[in-house]
Design a protein around this motif. Sequence first.
Motif, PDB file in Angstrom:
ATOM      1  N   SER A 146      41.106  42.514  31.719  1.00  8.62           N
ATOM      2  CA  SER A 146      42.260  41.712  32.142  1.00  8.62           C
ATOM      3  C   SER A 146      42.570  41.974  33.603  1.00  8.62           C
ATOM      4  O   SER A 146      42.193  43.009  34.168  1.00  8.62           O
ATOM      5  N   VAL A 147      43.280  41.028  34.207  1.00 11.96           N
ATOM      6  CA  VAL A 147      43.698  41.139  35.601  1.00 11.96           C
ATOM      7  C   VAL A 147      45.185  41.480  35.609  1.00 11.96           C
ATOM      8  O   VAL A 147      45.997  40.736  35.062  1.00 11.96           O
ATOM      9  N   LEU A 148      45.527  42.593  36.209  1.00 10.60           N
ATOM     10  CA  LEU A 148      46.930  42.996  36.302  1.00 10.60           C
ATOM     11  C   LEU A 148      47.590  42.410  37.542  1.00 10.60           C
ATOM     12  O   LEU A 148      48.784  42.120  37.530  1.00 10.60           O
ATOM     13  N   GLN A 149      46.823  42.275  38.609  1.00  9.86           N
ATOM     14  CA  GLN A 149      47.322  41.671  39.846  1.00  9.86           C
ATOM     15  C   GLN A 149      46.164  40.988  40.547  1.00  9.86           C
ATOM     16  O   GLN A 149      45.108  41.605  40.739  1.00  9.86           O
ATOM     17  N   LYS A 150      46.349  39.738  40.930  1.00  5.97           N
ATOM     18  CA  LYS A 150      45.289  38.992  41.616  1.00  5.97           C
ATOM     19  C   LYS A 150      45.022  39.617  42.981  1.00  5.97           C
ATOM     20  O   LYS A 150      45.916  40.160  43.621  1.00  5.97           O
ATOM     21  N   ARG A 157      36.354  38.358  53.436  1.00  9.23           N
ATOM     22  CA  ARG A 157      36.716  39.764  53.605  1.00  9.23           C
ATOM     23  C   ARG A 157      37.873  40.065  52.654  1.00  9.23           C
ATOM     24  O   ARG A 157      38.835  39.296  52.581  1.00  9.23           O
ATOM     25  N   VAL A 158      37.789  41.174  51.937  1.00 14.34           N
ATOM     26  CA  VAL A 158      38.829  41.505  50.958  1.00 14.34           C
ATOM     27  C   VAL A 158      40.119  41.864  51.684  1.00 14.34           C
ATOM     28  O   VAL A 158      40.166  42.797  52.480  1.00 14.34           O
ATOM     29  N   LEU A 159      41.143  41.082  51.408  1.00 13.58           N
ATOM     30  CA  LEU A 159      42.472  41.349  51.937  1.00 13.58           C
ATOM     31  C   LEU A 159      43.185  42.323  51.000  1.00 13.58           C
ATOM     32  O   LEU A 159      43.818  43.273  51.444  1.00 13.58           O
ATOM     33  N   ARG A 160      43.029  42.052  49.704  1.00 12.76           N
ATOM     34  CA  ARG A 160      43.564  42.941  48.673  1.00 12.76           C
ATOM     35  C   ARG A 160      42.683  42.797  47.441  1.00 12.76           C
ATOM     36  O   ARG A 160      42.435  41.682  46.990  1.00 12.76           O
ATOM     37  N   PRO A 161      42.167  43.904  46.891  1.00 15.21           N
ATOM     38  CA  PRO A 161      41.330  43.787  45.694  1.00 15.21           C
ATOM     39  C   PRO A 161      42.183  43.417  44.476  1.00 15.21           C
ATOM     40  O   PRO A 161      43.370  43.710  44.424  1.00 15.21           O
ATOM     41  N   ALA A 162      41.545  42.794  43.497  1.00 15.24           N
ATOM     42  CA  ALA A 162      42.228  42.470  42.262  1.00 15.24           C
ATOM     43  C   ALA A 162      42.350  43.764  41.436  1.00 15.24           C
ATOM     44  O   ALA A 162      41.405  44.529  41.323  1.00 15.24           O
ATOM     45  N   LEU A 163      43.538  44.003  40.893  1.00 11.95           N
ATOM     46  CA  LEU A 163      43.759  45.162  40.035  1.00 11.95           C
ATOM     47  C   LEU A 163      43.382  44.754  38.619  1.00 11.95           C
ATOM     48  O   LEU A 163      43.949  43.811  38.065  1.00 11.95           O
ATOM     49  N   VAL A 164      42.414  45.467  38.020  1.00  8.58           N
ATOM     50  CA  VAL A 164      41.875  45.058  36.716  1.00  8.58           C
ATOM     51  C   VAL A 164      41.771  46.253  35.760  1.00  8.58           C
ATOM     52  O   VAL A 164      41.716  47.396  36.183  1.00  8.58           O
TER      53      VAL A 164
END
Length: 170
Positions: A146-150, A157-164
Motif C-alpha cells: 500500500s501507499v501511505l503517502q504519494k 528526478r525524485v522530489l519526494r519518494p512515495a512512502l509504502v
Amino acid sequence: MSTENDPQQPSPADNGAAPSVEAQLAELQAKHTEMSDAYLRAKAETENVRRRSEEEVSKARKFAVEAFAESLLPVKDSMEAALAMPNATADQVLEGVKLTLGQLVQALERNKVVQIAPPPGTKFDPHQHQAISMVPADQEANTVVSVLQKGYLIADRVLRPALVTVAAPK
C-alpha cells in the motif's frame, strides 16, 4: 680608407640578398605587437563571454520559479474566494475543494511534477519508494502492498519518494 669597419657600408656578404638585422628586428617587433593585440582582444572577449554567462545563470536561478509560481496563482485565488464565502454549505465547500485540487494538479503537471503512486504488487524501487514497514501479504516479497503517502518526480528526478509498505518474505 677601408670599408671593412664602416657600419654605414653594406658588407660584401649582404649583397642585398638577405634583409638586415634591423629589418628582421622591425618585422619581428611588428608581428609581436600584432600578436599581443590579438591576444588582448581574445582575452577581453573571453572575459565578456564569462561575465555574460554568469549573468544569464544568475537570472535563470532568480526567475526559474516564475512559471511555477504563475501557475499556482489560480489555486490561491480559488482558496481566497472560498474563504470569502463564510456561509457556504458543506456541498459547496466540497465542490470548491475538488475544483481547486484540479487546478493544483494541472499546475503541477504543466511544471513537470509527476506523482509516484505505485499500485499494489509493483516491485519495490528504492530510487522512487521509501519502505516504512514490511507486512505479511499474499503477494510476492519486496512488492508494494500500500501507499501511505504519494511521492513526486520533477523532470525525472525524485522530489519526494512515495512512502509504502512492502510485502515481507514468506
